[in-house]
Design an enzyme around this catalytic site. Structure first.
Site, PDB file in Angstrom:
ATOM      1  N   LYS A  91      -0.641  -4.348   3.023  1.00  0.00           N
ATOM      2  CA  LYS A  91      -1.230  -3.151   2.056  1.00  0.00           C
ATOM      3  C   LYS A  91      -2.519  -2.572   2.760  1.00  0.00           C
ATOM      4  CE  LYS A  91      -1.101  -1.691  -2.778  1.00  0.00           C
ATOM      5  NZ  LYS A  91      -0.486  -0.351  -2.812  1.00  0.00           N
TER       6      LYS A  91
ATOM      7  N   ARG B 290      -1.046 -11.418  -2.014  1.00  0.00           N
ATOM      8  CA  ARG B 290      -0.864 -10.380  -1.165  1.00  0.00           C
ATOM      9  C   ARG B 290      -2.039  -9.866  -0.165  1.00  0.00           C
ATOM     10  NH1 ARG B 290       2.703  -5.545  -3.384  1.00  0.00           N
ATOM     11  NH2 ARG B 290       0.474  -4.867  -4.339  1.00  0.00           N
TER      12      ARG B 290
ATOM     13  N   GLU C 203      11.761   2.796   1.576  1.00  0.00           N
ATOM     14  CA  GLU C 203      10.944   2.906   0.369  1.00  0.00           C
ATOM     15  C   GLU C 203      10.615   4.332   0.174  1.00  0.00           C
ATOM     16  OE1 GLU C 203       7.241   0.355   0.053  1.00  0.00           O
ATOM     17  OE2 GLU C 203       7.510   0.078   2.288  1.00  0.00           O
TER      18      GLU C 203
END
Ligand SMILES: Cc1ncc(COP(=O)(O)O)c(C=O)c1O
Length: 341
Positions: free
Chosen positions: A186, A84, A222
């Site tokens: 992220k 990621r 989320e």
């Protein structure tokens, strides 16, 4: 045990004396990564014109090291964080850190901070690991930095949501991410926009915001730093599909555990807030920080809806499975646990 590692006193916050700990640092200059090293935790010197300080070219990861019940120091699926980190870097036009290097650097940092890994057979406390990469080049025009700093620091932590692991969320008129944006990376830049809404949620007596999609303002995405699941009255576990949400590693693990270990059908699909408040028997958040946190109520359009009619049973079952594997209490059929020492 020293106080700073007492699990009853730990919260999800930075250790008060980080200078007693160690960090990893590695610079990218002249088109390549220089050798990295473990050094004492220290402040970073940056030009006021550094990319990160002006245009926010920064990404990070969040991982945990545990002391397992078998006496090992372990990591959970660190290769997923490594992958990621590469995807986040690519999305922000940064120089990716090779996955093997990332994993090695994480392990070295954990070992250097071994004395700060709390012991907790309940799985509430751990050593939080924060890999970060920032664009350090001084510049004025908006463009990718040609110089980067990759560093990793750690902190012993307790639960992300204080209390008994049950939260109340509220839907506010604000969005975290949009289609084809950076919501699935992220990126540090995804978080400042969640701060004012979180303050507003707290003012209204809630713990955090539940974000809806930016196009219809109707489908659940989320929370500020955790993925969302709803266990429907028909026995199906539903979670928003990937797209503008962060592809959580805990989310991915829960999908597999629910299917394989509990025989619960799982659907990754658009799930509206209306469907959740009308048809969910249980809802929870999940993430490395949040682990699995049950949701008792959701505020939406001025009404507070009870979304738990199942006594958080599934959240507890999944927590026991997940933390059981993470702490080597139960067999790990997937090879998720990496022994560092
Ligand atoms: C926005 C957001 N969603 C979801 C998660 C959960 O991801 P993971 O399970 O990989 O920790 C995080 C980080 O913890 C996050 O910051």
């Amino acid at each position: 045990m020293p106080n700073h590692l007492d699990c009853n006193q730990l919260t999800f916050s930075l250790y008060p004396e980080p200078e007693k700990m160690f960090m990893y640092e590695q610079y990218y200059r002249d088109g390549e990564w220089q050798p990295g090293q473990i050094v004492p935790f220290h402040n970073i010197e940056l030009s006021p014109a550094a990319n990160i300080l002006n245009y926010g070219q920064g990404i990070f990861e969040g991982m945990k090291a545990y002391r397992s019940v078998k006496g090992h120091i372990v990591l959970f699926r660190p290769e997923r964080n490594a992958a990621r980190f590469v995807r986040s870097a690519q999305k922000l036009a940064m120089a990716p850190v090779e996955e093997e290097r990332f994993l090695q650097a994480v392990k070295e940092t954990v070992l250097a901070n071994e004395a700060f890994i709390p012991e907790d057979p309940e799985g509430r406390c751990s050593l939080y690991i924060r890999p970060v990469m920032i664009g350090t080049e001084p510049l004025l025009g908006v463009r990718p930095s040609k110089e980067y700093l990759f560093y990793i620091f750690t902190s012993p932590v307790g639960p992300y949501f204080p209390g008994v692991g049950v939260v109340r969320l509220v839907v506010l008129d604000v969005h975290r991410a949009s289609p084809n944006g950076t919501g699935d990376a992220k990126a540090a830049a995804n978080y400042p926009g969640t701060m004012r809404p979180k303050v507003e949620a707290k003012k209204q007596g809630f713990d955090d915001v539940l974000y809806l999609d930016a196009v219809h303002n109707f489908y659940v995405e989320e929370a500020g730093a955790a993925n969302f699941f709803a266990y429907m009255k028909n026995g199906t576990l539903v979670t928003p599909q990937l797209g503008s949400i962060l592809p959580g590693i805990t989310r991915e693990s829960i999908i597999q555990l629910a299917k394989d270990q509990l025989n619960i059908p799982v659907e990754e699909r658009p799930v509206s807030i209306e469907e959740v408040v009308e048809n969910a028997q249980e809802c929870f958040l999940c993430g490395t920080g949040a682990t699995i946190t049950a949701i008792s109520e959701i505020g939406w359009k001025g009404t507070v809806h009870n979304v738990n009619n199942n006594n958080f049973q599934l959240a507890h079952q999944l927590f026991d499975l997940l933390s059981g594997i993470q702490l080597q209490k139960i067999e790990d059929p997937y090879g998720w646990v990496h022994i560092v020492k």
